[in-house]
Design an enzyme around this catalytic site. Structure first.
Site, PDB file in Angstrom:
ATOM      1  N   CYS A 180     -14.688  28.229 -15.670  1.00 53.23           N
ATOM      2  CA  CYS A 180     -14.555  29.467 -14.993  1.00 53.23           C
ATOM      3  C   CYS A 180     -13.616  29.152 -13.426  1.00 53.23           C
ATOM      4  CB  CYS A 180     -15.950  30.261 -14.407  1.00 53.23           C
ATOM      5  SG  CYS A 180     -15.675  31.639 -13.306  1.00 53.23           S
ATOM      6  N   ASN A 181     -12.472  29.644 -13.450  1.00 50.34           N
ATOM      7  CA  ASN A 181     -11.649  29.266 -12.288  1.00 50.34           C
ATOM      8  C   ASN A 181     -12.298  30.047 -10.978  1.00 50.34           C
ATOM      9  OD1 ASN A 181      -8.458  28.767 -13.273  1.00 50.34           O
ATOM     10  ND2 ASN A 181      -9.733  29.879 -14.586  1.00 50.34           N
ATOM     11  N   ASP A 226     -19.706  29.885 -17.841  1.00 55.05           N
ATOM     12  CA  ASP A 226     -18.541  30.830 -17.404  1.00 55.05           C
ATOM     13  C   ASP A 226     -19.399  32.086 -16.972  1.00 55.05           C
ATOM     14  OD1 ASP A 226     -16.253  32.107 -16.488  1.00 55.05           O
ATOM     15  OD2 ASP A 226     -16.183  33.226 -18.696  1.00 55.05           O
ATOM     16  N   SER A 227     -18.845  32.755 -16.211  1.00 56.38           N
ATOM     17  CA  SER A 227     -19.495  34.160 -15.672  1.00 56.38           C
ATOM     18  C   SER A 227     -19.349  35.086 -16.995  1.00 56.38           C
ATOM     19  CB  SER A 227     -18.686  34.835 -14.756  1.00 56.38           C
ATOM     20  OG  SER A 227     -17.232  35.224 -15.293  1.00 56.38           O
ATOM     21  N   CYS A 283      -7.669  32.648 -15.133  1.00 52.42           N
ATOM     22  CA  CYS A 283      -8.942  33.137 -15.454  1.00 52.42           C
ATOM     23  C   CYS A 283      -9.150  32.748 -17.167  1.00 52.42           C
ATOM     24  CB  CYS A 283      -9.031  34.463 -14.937  1.00 52.42           C
ATOM     25  SG  CYS A 283     -10.639  35.256 -15.748  1.00 52.42           S
TER      26      CYS A 283
HETATM   27  N1  DGL Z   1     -13.616  33.517 -16.206  1.00 50.24           N
HETATM   28  C1  DGL Z   1     -13.701  33.595 -14.834  1.00 50.24           C
HETATM   29  C2  DGL Z   1     -12.560  32.961 -14.295  1.00 50.24           C
HETATM   30  O1  DGL Z   1     -12.033  32.014 -14.862  1.00 50.24           O
HETATM   31  C3  DGL Z   1     -14.201  34.697 -14.035  1.00 50.24           C
HETATM   32  C4  DGL Z   1     -13.973  35.935 -14.239  1.00 50.24           C
HETATM   33  C5  DGL Z   1     -14.952  37.012 -13.274  1.00 50.24           C
HETATM   34  O2  DGL Z   1     -16.204  36.813 -13.415  1.00 50.24           O
HETATM   35  O3  DGL Z   1     -14.529  37.429 -12.535  1.00 50.24           O
HETATM   36  O4  DGL Z   1     -12.042  32.908 -13.147  1.00 50.24           O
END
Ligand code: DGL
Length: 258
Positions: free
Chosen positions: A74-75, A11-12, A183
């Site tokens: 991560c979406n 994930d980010s 998210c």
């Molecule tokens: N957790 C991530 C998601 O599901 C990204 C959040 C991000 O880095 O902006 O989108």
């Protein structure tokens, strides 16, 4: 492919641990390796090309650790980069997308809300899904600032409460009966979100669905491992404290450059 190889999850940042938890619960015998690219969070405001490049970098790191399958927890990375990942690398990828389908199918008011990053809401993949449910009114809201507050350890701050109120009040006024968390960071906000939403509004996230899909793909394509005990490993490229805290200090965190 060896069945005992680990499952890689990235994930980010720390949010994808919400997905890791669902996977670890359903598949406790699998060894998991979690990669938090917190140094580059948030992905949500980056360009598609940047998100693809970071997703490839994370994938390559997990491949050097011998992963047999990768979960893009991560979406934003899924909706912008999973096609390119699947084209470039041979191993199976599982992605996470906002759960619009169950919300739209069950909504009685035919109005649902979605809170997600700008990168997810603007993606082609997400917009294709939305088109499929054109009978349902979908109130989209970018969660500006939420990921930054979570990543900086300020999840329970007054600023968070203020932002959530600002984002959710218009959805309540529009009579949503489902709120989709699009998210993987946002499931950690559920206790606070519940204080704002009237109790009849259901909150949906995709953690369990991703875990089930991981199980299916392992059965079909890879084969479940026979390990008797799982040894989760967590990597981060920033100060490990926030990741450690969100995991309730139960696991060792490895800080490394990637
Ligand atoms: N957790 C991530 C998601 O599901 C990204 C959040 C991000 O880095 O902006 O989108």
């Amino acid at each position: 492919m060896n069945n005992n190889q680990p499952i890689g999850i990235f994930d980010s940042g720390i949010g994808g641990t919400s997905i890791w938890k669902a996977i670890h619960e359903l598949l406790p015998n699998e060894q998991t390796i979690y990669l938090a690219d917190s140094k580059n969070a948030p992905y949500g405001q980056k360009t598609k090309a940047e998100i693809i490049a970071l997703s490839m970098k994370n994938t390559e790191y997990l491949l050097t650790l011998g992963c047999k399958l990768i979960v893009v927890a991560c979406n934003t990375a899924t909706t912008n980069a999973i096609k390119e990942l699947r084209e470039k690398y041979k191993i199976p990828f599982i992605g996470i997308e906002p759960a619009i389908k169950p919300a739209a199918l069950h909504s009685k008011t035919q109005t649902i809300g979605i809170l997600a990053t700008q990168g997810t809401l603007n993606s082609e993949l997400f917009n294709k899904t939305v088109e499929m449910y054109h009978d349902t009114k979908i109130i989209e809201q970018i969660g500006h600032g939420l990921v930054q507050l979570i990543e900086s350890g300020n999840m329970n701050s007054p600023e968070m409460t203020q932002l959530l109120n600002e984002y959710l009040q218009p959805m309540i006024n529009a009579n949503i009966d489902y709120l989709v968390l699009g998210c993987s960071h946002y499931p950690y906000l559920i206790p606070q979100i519940k204080k704002i939403l009237p109790s009849h509004i259901q909150i949906i996230d995709s953690g369990e669905a991703v875990a089930k899909q991981t199980q299916n793909v392992l059965n079909e394509k890879v084969g479940l491992s026979n390990l008797e005990k799982s040894f989760p490993i967590f990597y981060t490229n920033t100060d490990p404290k926030v990741l450690d805290d969100i995991l309730e200090n139960r696991y060792g965190i490895i800080q490394t450059a990637f």
